[in-house]
Design an enzyme around this catalytic site. Structure first.
Site, PDB file in Angstrom:
ATOM      1  N   HIS A 133      -4.184  -8.377   8.783  1.00 14.34           N
ATOM      2  CA  HIS A 133      -5.509  -8.212   8.187  1.00 14.34           C
ATOM      3  C   HIS A 133      -5.406  -7.298   6.972  1.00 14.34           C
ATOM      4  CE1 HIS A 133      -9.817  -7.647   7.777  1.00 14.34           C
ATOM      5  NE2 HIS A 133      -9.988  -8.598   8.688  1.00 14.34           N
ATOM      6  N   HIS A 134      -6.113  -7.659   5.901  1.00  9.56           N
ATOM      7  CA  HIS A 134      -5.995  -6.901   4.661  1.00  9.56           C
ATOM      8  C   HIS A 134      -6.516  -5.476   4.801  1.00  9.56           C
ATOM      9  CE1 HIS A 134      -4.878  -6.714   0.560  1.00  9.56           C
ATOM     10  NE2 HIS A 134      -5.102  -7.973   0.264  1.00  9.56           N
ATOM     11  N   SER A 135      -7.357  -5.217   5.799  1.00  6.64           N
ATOM     12  CA  SER A 135      -7.826  -3.849   6.001  1.00  6.64           C
ATOM     13  C   SER A 135      -6.701  -2.915   6.450  1.00  6.64           C
ATOM     14  CB  SER A 135      -8.956  -3.822   7.043  1.00  6.64           C
ATOM     15  OG  SER A 135      -8.508  -4.303   8.295  1.00  6.64           O
TER      16      SER A 135
END
Length: 469
Positions: A133-135
């Site tokens: 996930h890019h977070s």
């Protein structure tokens, strides 16, 4: 480490968990031979992942609806997905894996009941797919973490390295008048580009073409193809002009390739000079390339772990193919030089940070979504290792990456590795049903530029290969 239990998400991290702008990175590592669950589990168990706060925390919301990281006990088995059989009926491994990833980009979010990452093992296709996930972090942070698990094929005791591009800036001393003129240009270009950012987030949009998406297109089915460029070919074109970079060449190739594609597939002739705007993510870290992992985790470091990038709007203009293919490179270089002189990327990051804090993630997500809807494509380029490397003694043959589908009909992500650069071209297949033709346009554009660059040097060009793979 500087990340604590139950820490709130950063503003950039909150943007990537909003419905309209959620992003998952899908990275494929090609392997020299098939691997099994035990080897993958062993690699993860012996890596820094098991102690990294981002990779051992759940994404939760507090009583005020704010997203936070909550530390949990990591169960590695829940993050490993083993698919022993072929994932498609196509005899072409590359096409089969690309189809598998294309489906993941539009219909397979990560479960929030475990930390936001997965490893898919595809032994029938000799590869693994990392879903992150890019977070969790940006491309530089995540690549830096991954490479701590790797060693050079040529020297099993050393980590792979990244060859940084030489600076394109002149080292001569500038006079007072030159510095003042450069400063005035920086202010002027910054004002122009930030004003355009405002307009793009409101109503200004690209004219309709056969490559433009729009609101809702992120939900449409996807196709994914790979085109491979030789770094030597890109460098040959780069060296045709002083102070030119690989990114200049890449954008010249895309400009020429899209013009070719529009020429061949537009239902009616296009107006010369029609604008097609791209959105590019720009690394804002003080040091480019691979980051020292310990430096990323220091609380006071300027290269801290997380998402540290801004956005640039990069326009190209449709032109019928003329006699000089290097004109596309010249126009791309002029435009990118002006963009780099401005503070567009830096201010887009700072303003986004301010909006996120003051007006909330939903409003910031809406603005970002509108910018994507009003432009035509996404592009990113990450510098990867220059030498071949291995993980647990298994040589890695390629690195390819793409992200979740966007409202753009075309998303392009390029990663260089061991003398070549693989670009993943993700398209909405109802808009671009045959992305192989688009990839061929990019390949032909680079080859024509290379031939023209060699003529400038007075060298006899090599015979065109049938393909760049």
């Amino acid at each position: 480490m500087s990340i604590h239990v139950d820490e709130p998400l950063t503003p950039a991290g909150r943007l990537f968990v909003q419905t309209a702008t959620e992003q998952i990175i899908n990275c494929v590592l090609g392997l020299d031979r098939p691997v099994g669950v035990e080897l993958v589990r062993s690699v993860i168990s012996d890596s820094l992942v098991i102690n990294h706060p981002r990779f051992t925390s759940l994404l939760v919301k507090d009583n005020h609806g704010r997203e936070r990281w909550k530390k949990v006990e990591l169960d590695i088995n829940r993050h490993i997905i083993f698919l022993p059989d072929a994932v498609g009926s196509n005899d072409d491994d590359e096409a089969t894996v690309n189809d598998y990833i294309a489906d993941l980009t539009v219909s397979s979010p990560l479960s929030t009941d475990k930390p936001l990452w997965e490893v898919h093992i595809l032994p029938a296709h000799k590869c693994v797919v990392l879903r992150l996930h890019h977070s969790l972090g940006d491309g530089v942070s995540l690549l830096s973490l991954m490479l701590t698990m790797c060693r050079k094929v040529s020297d099993a005791d050393k980590m792979p390295t990244i060859e940084l591009p030489p600076s394109s800036r002149s080292h001569r001393r500038e006079g007072g008048g030159e510095r003042l003129w450069k400063w005035l240009k920086m202010i002027w270009f910054t004002l122009i580009y930030m004003f355009e950012f405002l307009l793009r987030s409101l109503w200004l949009r690209d004219k309709k073409t056969v490559v433009r998406g729009g609101a809702g297109v992120e939900l449409w089915p996807r196709k994914l193809v790979t085109t491979t460029f030789r770094l030597d070919d890109l460098k040959t074109v780069k060296n045709a002009f002083v102070n030119t970079t690989i990114n200049d060449v890449l954008f010249g190739v895309i400009s020429s390739g899209l013009s070719r594609y529009l020429d061949n597939h537009s239902p009616k002739p296009l107006q010369e000079g029609i604008r097609i705007t791209g959105a590019a993510m720009v690394n804002l870290r003080p040091s480019q390339g691979l980051q020292e992992f310990t430096e990323l985790m220091k609380s006071g470091s300027k290269s801290r772990w997380g998402n540290k990038f801004g956005m640039m709007l990069l326009p190209i203009y449709y032109h019928k193919n003329g006699s000089d293919p290097l004109q596309y490179l010249k126009r791309a270089k002029t435009m990118i030089d002006r963009k780099k002189l401005s503070l567009e990327a830096f201010l887009s990051y700072k303003i986004g940070y301010f909006i996120m804090r003051c007006l909330g993630p939903k409003f910031a997500s809406l603005l970002n979504y509108r910018i994507i809807c009003n432009t035509s494509f996404t592009i990113s380029n990450v510098i990867g290792p220059k030498e071949e490397f291995m993980i647990a003694g298994v040589p890695v043959t390629y690195i390819r990456t793409t992200s979740s589908s966007l409202a753009h009909a075309i998303t392009m992500h390029m990663v260089s590795y061991a003398g070549k650069a693989d670009m993943q071209i993700l398209v909405a297949k109802d808009i671009i049903p045959y992305p192989e033709k688009l990839a061929k346009c990019f390949e032909d554009a680079l080859l024509e530029m290379k031939e023209a660059a060699l003529k400038i040097k007075g060298e006899k060009p090599n015979k065109f290969p049938e393909n760049l793979a």
